[in-house]
Write a protein that holds these residues in place. Structure first.
Motif, mmCIF file in Angstrom:
data_model
loop_
_atom_site.group_PDB
_atom_site.id
_atom_site.type_symbol
_atom_site.label_atom_id
_atom_site.label_comp_id
_atom_site.label_asym_id
_atom_site.label_seq_id
_atom_site.Cartn_x
_atom_site.Cartn_y
_atom_site.Cartn_z
ATOM 1 N N VAL A 202 0.922 -0.973 0.125
ATOM 2 C CA VAL A 202 0.007 -0.001 -0.092
ATOM 3 C C VAL A 202 0.880 1.282 0.254
ATOM 4 C CG1 VAL A 202 -1.723 1.277 1.140
ATOM 5 C CG2 VAL A 202 -2.087 -1.187 1.037
ATOM 6 N N MET A 203 1.869 1.299 0.730
ATOM 7 C CA MET A 203 2.755 2.516 0.918
ATOM 8 C C MET A 203 3.566 2.394 -0.408
ATOM 9 S SD MET A 203 6.151 3.366 1.300
ATOM 10 C CE MET A 203 7.068 1.920 2.118
ATOM 11 N N GLU A 204 4.097 1.609 -0.900
ATOM 12 C CA GLU A 204 4.606 1.489 -2.420
ATOM 13 C C GLU A 204 3.758 2.047 -3.449
ATOM 14 O OE1 GLU A 204 8.047 1.309 -3.389
ATOM 15 O OE2 GLU A 204 8.477 1.470 -1.383
ATOM 16 N N GLU A 205 2.684 1.615 -3.458
ATOM 17 C CA GLU A 205 1.830 2.016 -4.321
ATOM 18 C C GLU A 205 1.482 3.702 -4.284
ATOM 19 O OE1 GLU A 205 -2.934 1.511 -5.631
ATOM 20 O OE2 GLU A 205 -1.895 0.080 -4.602
ATOM 21 N N ALA A 206 1.245 4.008 -3.135
ATOM 22 C CA ALA A 206 1.206 5.624 -3.026
ATOM 23 C C ALA A 206 2.234 6.143 -3.507
ATOM 24 C CB ALA A 206 0.623 5.860 -1.729
ATOM 25 N N ARG A 207 3.395 5.839 -2.790
ATOM 26 C CA ARG A 207 4.644 6.606 -3.019
ATOM 27 C C ARG A 207 5.154 6.642 -4.541
ATOM 28 N NH1 ARG A 207 10.023 5.722 -3.386
ATOM 29 N NH2 ARG A 207 9.758 3.281 -3.585
ATOM 30 N N LYS A 208 5.010 5.448 -5.270
ATOM 31 C CA LYS A 208 5.069 5.477 -6.595
ATOM 32 C C LYS A 208 4.353 6.365 -7.471
ATOM 33 C CE LYS A 208 7.404 0.946 -7.027
ATOM 34 N NZ LYS A 208 7.081 -0.287 -7.640
ATOM 35 N N GLN A 209 3.118 6.671 -7.070
ATOM 36 C CA GLN A 209 2.358 7.297 -7.887
ATOM 37 C C GLN A 209 2.774 8.984 -7.740
ATOM 38 O OE1 GLN A 209 -2.117 7.261 -6.428
ATOM 39 N NE2 GLN A 209 -2.614 8.553 -8.376
#
Length: 216
Positions: A202-209
């Motif tokens: 979840v964290m990586e998805e938001a960070r990459k966006q």
């Protein structure tokens, strides 16, 4: 006769200014789109930070909070840049008035200063360089300065990210963690705690966006 003059001498000063104003409006709309995308991605990231914090994953919350801080800074830069585009448009409108009196475009240190600052923004850098070259040939400004200022904001970002996490934790725990003054303080036993791999995803998805938008 007008067609022949245009062929021999190029666009008239009025035509040049109108074309530049059109480009400025186009770049301003692009910045508007960029700010809307950043706003949506930041709102999603803030929600994820709160979820991670309440689940006890303070480390991931701090990492994502730093991206939120970067996003807020970028939105500020885009907003200021849009205002500068508007200022150049105003200066060009004044040039139109002067053309009626003098018959030619006048040198403007204000336009040169604003253009130099806008060239540093990746989203509109190429368009502003091209426009600045045209304005230089038209006699409005001198040759652009080649060097740009790079600032190291890592330390400042770290401090602001900690403050962001502390604020989120303060809100989510009714002030219990905020009084401790540290995002690393132990959290209350989490209810329905996320699995580590799910929290990371979840964290990586938001960070990459957010990173995708910030890198332009």
């Amino acid at each position: 006769m007008q067609t022949i003059n245009r062929f021999l001498y190029g666009p008239t000063p009025e035509e040049r200014v109108r074309a530049w104003q059109g480009k400025l409006r186009s770049e301003s709309r692009q910045l508007d789109r960029e700010m809307r995308q950043l706003e949506a991605a930041t709102a999603k990231a803030r929600t994820t930070v709160k979820q991670l914090a309440v689940k006890g994953d303070v480390k991931s919350a701090r990492i994502l909070a730093k991206e939120v801080v970067r996003s807020n800074k970028q939105k500020d830069r885009l907003s200021v840049s849009k205002a500068r585009l508007g200022s150049i448009g105003t200066q060009l409108q004044q040039q139109l008035a002067m053309v009626k009196v003098t018959g030619s475009l006048q040198k403007s240190t204000e336009i040169m200063k604003l253009s130099n600052s806008l060239v540093k923004l990746p989203q509109i850098s190429q368009a502003m360089r091209e426009m600045s070259m045209e304005m230089t040939k038209a006699g409005i400004m001198e040759e652009m300065l080649g060097d740009t200022l790079q600032m190291d904001e890592d330390e400042e970002l770290e401090e602001e990210a900690d403050a962001e996490v502390d604020k989120v934790l303060f809100d989510l725990t009714n002030g219990k963690l905020g009084l401790a003054g540290s995002a690393g303080t132990d959290l209350p036993a989490p209810q329905d705690q996320l699995e580590d791999d799910e929290a990371e995803r979840v964290m990586e998805e938001a960070r990459k966006q957010l990173n995708g938008l910030l890198s332009g």
